[in-house]
Write an enzyme that holds these catalytic residues in place. Structure first.
Site, PDB file in Angstrom:
ATOM      1  N   THR B   1       0.850  -1.188   0.037  1.00 58.02           N
ATOM      2  CA  THR B   1       0.032  -0.012  -0.010  1.00 58.02           C
ATOM      3  C   THR B   1       0.956   1.129   0.251  1.00 58.02           C
ATOM      4  O   THR B   1       1.934   1.214   0.655  1.00 58.02           O
ATOM      5  CB  THR B   1      -0.802   0.061   1.300  1.00 58.02           C
ATOM      6  OG1 THR B   1      -1.519  -1.200   1.418  1.00 58.02           O
ATOM      7  CG2 THR B   1      -1.801   1.278   1.465  1.00 58.02           C
ATOM      8  N   ARG B  29     -11.687  -9.678  -2.539  1.00 58.26           N
ATOM      9  CA  ARG B  29     -11.356  -9.353  -1.151  1.00 58.26           C
ATOM     10  C   ARG B  29     -11.210  -7.619  -1.257  1.00 58.26           C
ATOM     11  O   ARG B  29     -10.568  -7.212  -2.108  1.00 58.26           O
ATOM     12  CB  ARG B  29     -10.319  -9.832  -0.435  1.00 58.26           C
ATOM     13  CG  ARG B  29      -9.891  -9.239   0.865  1.00 58.26           C
ATOM     14  CD  ARG B  29      -8.296  -8.491   0.813  1.00 58.26           C
ATOM     15  NE  ARG B  29      -8.175  -8.148   2.343  1.00 58.26           N
ATOM     16  CZ  ARG B  29      -7.169  -7.064   2.522  1.00 58.26           C
ATOM     17  NH1 ARG B  29      -6.802  -6.458   1.203  1.00 58.26           N
ATOM     18  NH2 ARG B  29      -6.943  -6.781   3.807  1.00 58.26           N
ATOM     19  N   ILE B  30     -11.799  -7.210  -0.212  1.00 58.38           N
ATOM     20  CA  ILE B  30     -11.756  -5.638  -0.159  1.00 58.38           C
ATOM     21  C   ILE B  30     -10.946  -5.062   1.115  1.00 58.38           C
ATOM     22  O   ILE B  30     -11.371  -5.950   1.944  1.00 58.38           O
ATOM     23  CB  ILE B  30     -13.292  -4.839  -0.143  1.00 58.38           C
ATOM     24  CG1 ILE B  30     -14.128  -5.439  -1.261  1.00 58.38           C
ATOM     25  CG2 ILE B  30     -13.256  -3.485  -0.026  1.00 58.38           C
ATOM     26  CD1 ILE B  30     -14.045  -4.357  -2.551  1.00 58.38           C
ATOM     27  N   ASP B  32      -8.848  -2.055   3.576  1.00 57.48           N
ATOM     28  CA  ASP B  32      -9.149  -0.843   4.282  1.00 57.48           C
ATOM     29  C   ASP B  32      -8.963   0.302   3.176  1.00 57.48           C
ATOM     30  O   ASP B  32      -9.607   1.456   3.566  1.00 57.48           O
ATOM     31  CB  ASP B  32      -8.225  -0.891   5.568  1.00 57.48           C
ATOM     32  CG  ASP B  32      -6.733  -0.814   5.037  1.00 57.48           C
ATOM     33  OD1 ASP B  32      -6.022  -1.654   4.733  1.00 57.48           O
ATOM     34  OD2 ASP B  32      -6.227   0.459   5.154  1.00 57.48           O
ATOM     35  N   THR B  51      -1.946   1.922   6.420  1.00 53.74           N
ATOM     36  CA  THR B  51      -1.546   0.611   5.841  1.00 53.74           C
ATOM     37  C   THR B  51      -1.258  -0.364   6.878  1.00 53.74           C
ATOM     38  O   THR B  51      -0.836  -0.116   8.260  1.00 53.74           O
ATOM     39  CB  THR B  51      -0.213   0.961   5.262  1.00 53.74           C
ATOM     40  OG1 THR B  51       0.372  -0.237   4.615  1.00 53.74           O
ATOM     41  CG2 THR B  51       0.952   1.749   6.110  1.00 53.74           C
ATOM     42  N   GLY B  52      -1.313  -1.610   6.507  1.00 53.02           N
ATOM     43  CA  GLY B  52      -1.018  -2.680   7.272  1.00 53.02           C
ATOM     44  C   GLY B  52      -2.095  -3.752   7.188  1.00 53.02           C
ATOM     45  O   GLY B  52      -2.607  -3.855   6.130  1.00 53.02           O
ATOM     46  N   GLU B  53      -2.598  -4.546   8.309  1.00 55.48           N
ATOM     47  CA  GLU B  53      -3.532  -5.330   8.363  1.00 55.48           C
ATOM     48  C   GLU B  53      -4.963  -4.906   8.254  1.00 55.48           C
ATOM     49  O   GLU B  53      -5.559  -4.278   9.105  1.00 55.48           O
ATOM     50  CB  GLU B  53      -3.587  -5.900   9.924  1.00 55.48           C
ATOM     51  CG  GLU B  53      -3.213  -7.513   9.824  1.00 55.48           C
ATOM     52  CD  GLU B  53      -2.840  -7.919  11.231  1.00 55.48           C
ATOM     53  OE1 GLU B  53      -1.885  -8.023  11.473  1.00 55.48           O
ATOM     54  OE2 GLU B  53      -3.947  -7.805  12.244  1.00 55.48           O
ATOM     55  N   GLY B  54      -5.392  -4.776   6.817  1.00 55.87           N
ATOM     56  CA  GLY B  54      -6.583  -4.053   6.465  1.00 55.87           C
ATOM     57  C   GLY B  54      -7.776  -4.578   7.497  1.00 55.87           C
ATOM     58  O   GLY B  54      -8.521  -3.654   7.853  1.00 55.87           O
TER      59      GLY B  54
END
Lengths: 196, 131
Positions: B1, B29-30, B32, B51-54
């Site tokens: 991201t 898959r959607i 964040d 950014t990171g674990e959506g």
């Protein structure tokens, strides 16, 4: 008159063993993008135009996970998403499931400016892109050899892998995938949701 | 991201985020990034990109929460970023960048690194990866 400020990012969750040349390439790209944004601000471009300009640059360079260089789905394809928001009036635009739009952030901007909606996805977003003459390319354009290697690793580890550039030498999977953590999220082991 | 947040000399804030999502994700898959209020938010007081674990960012409505604690708890930008990273992520791993309409920049992350750069009109400029 206020003072300008700008920040950029290229993703969180970085491989601790990232080779030095990769680190240098990343900091060089971030510096280039910062300078691009700073000169636009000095030319009095509004904030909304500056964020679009800078993210387009980041999407075009394959180094980070967006646009060209995007992470791959389990099928080895690319599905991109983006959003943009203008604090003045809290206007916003978002897109998901893009497979051919060269710069997703500019399509999100068009959704904000040229549509009555704030979010378009998959075939609707692709149709909207064609209606507005947005540049499109084949899905192959977004796929890099690096990411094909990372997808292979993720499949071997049977996990969703961190989005960092794995050094060509080391082939260990990411920490979270190899150690089963007892922590659950949404009913799944937390290791499935490895940070990107 | 990737993401960018900007405050211009008129005090206007804006935020933009773009991503390919997670490696080996399911088709459809959607995350964040496209969700306004989760991965991206800009209002009168600040602009934020995450950014990171959506899935963790979505559940924590991370980007909007930075603006909310500034508006309702009166926190300054960096305090708001630190609070949200510390209190809103449960066990999730993520990072974010933010600017305020007063021309401040801030960032925070709870994982082992984040590719980021920031600069302000008074000459401050920083590009980094690690803590």
């Amino acid at each position: 008159m206020g003072r300008w400020a700008i920040a950029v990012h290229g993703g969180a969750g970085v491989d601790p063993n990232l080779p030095l040349e990769r680190q240098e390439a990343a900091t060089a790209l971030l510096t280039r993008c910062l300078n691009l944004g700073i000169s636009a601000l000095r030319s009095s471009l509004p904030a909304i135009d500056v964020v679009e300009l800078v993210v387009r640059e980041l999407e075009t360079d394959p180094l980070f996970n967006s646009g060209r260089g995007s992470a791959l789905t389990e099928k080895g394809t690319v599905e991109m998403e983006a959003s943009i928001m203008d604090g003045r009036g809290r206007r916003c635009g978002a897109v998901s499931g893009l497979t051919t739009v060269k710069n997703p952030i500019s399509l999100a901007r068009l959704v904000m400016d040229k549509s009555p909606h704030s979010y378009l996805a998959f075939s609707g977003a692709e149709d909207f892109a064609r209606q507005h003459g947005v540049e499109t390319v084949d899905n192959e354009y977004f796929i890099t050899e690096d990411n094909k290697g990372m997808l292979k690793l993720a499949k071997e580890a049977d996990s969703i892998l961190f989005d960092y550039r794995i050094p060509s030498t080391a082939f260990e999977t990411c920490g979270a995938a190899s150690t089963e953590s007892p922590i659950q999220m949404n009913g799944m082991p937390i290791s499935v949701y490895a940070p990107e | 991201t990737v993401g960018c947040v900007v405050a211009d000399t008129e005090g206007r804030c804006a935020a933009a985020t773009s991503t390919g999502g997670l490696m080996n994700k399911k088709v459809g898959r959607i995350g964040d990034s496209p969700l306004i209020g989760a991965g991206t938010y800009a209002g009168e007081v600040c602009g934020v990109s995450c950014t990171g674990e959506g899935e963790a960012i979505i559940r924590g409505t991370l980007a909007r929460d930075v603006a909310a604690v500034m508006e309702y708890k009166g926190l300054k930008l960096q305090e708001a970023v630190d609070f949200v990273i510390k209190e809103r992520l449960d066990e999730g791993k993520a990072g974010l960048i933010a600017v305020s309409s007063e021309g401040e920049v801030a960032y925070g992350f709870n994982c082992n690194g984040m590719f980021r750069g920031c600069a302000t009109e008074d000459g401050f400029m920083e590009v980094g990866i690690w803590e």
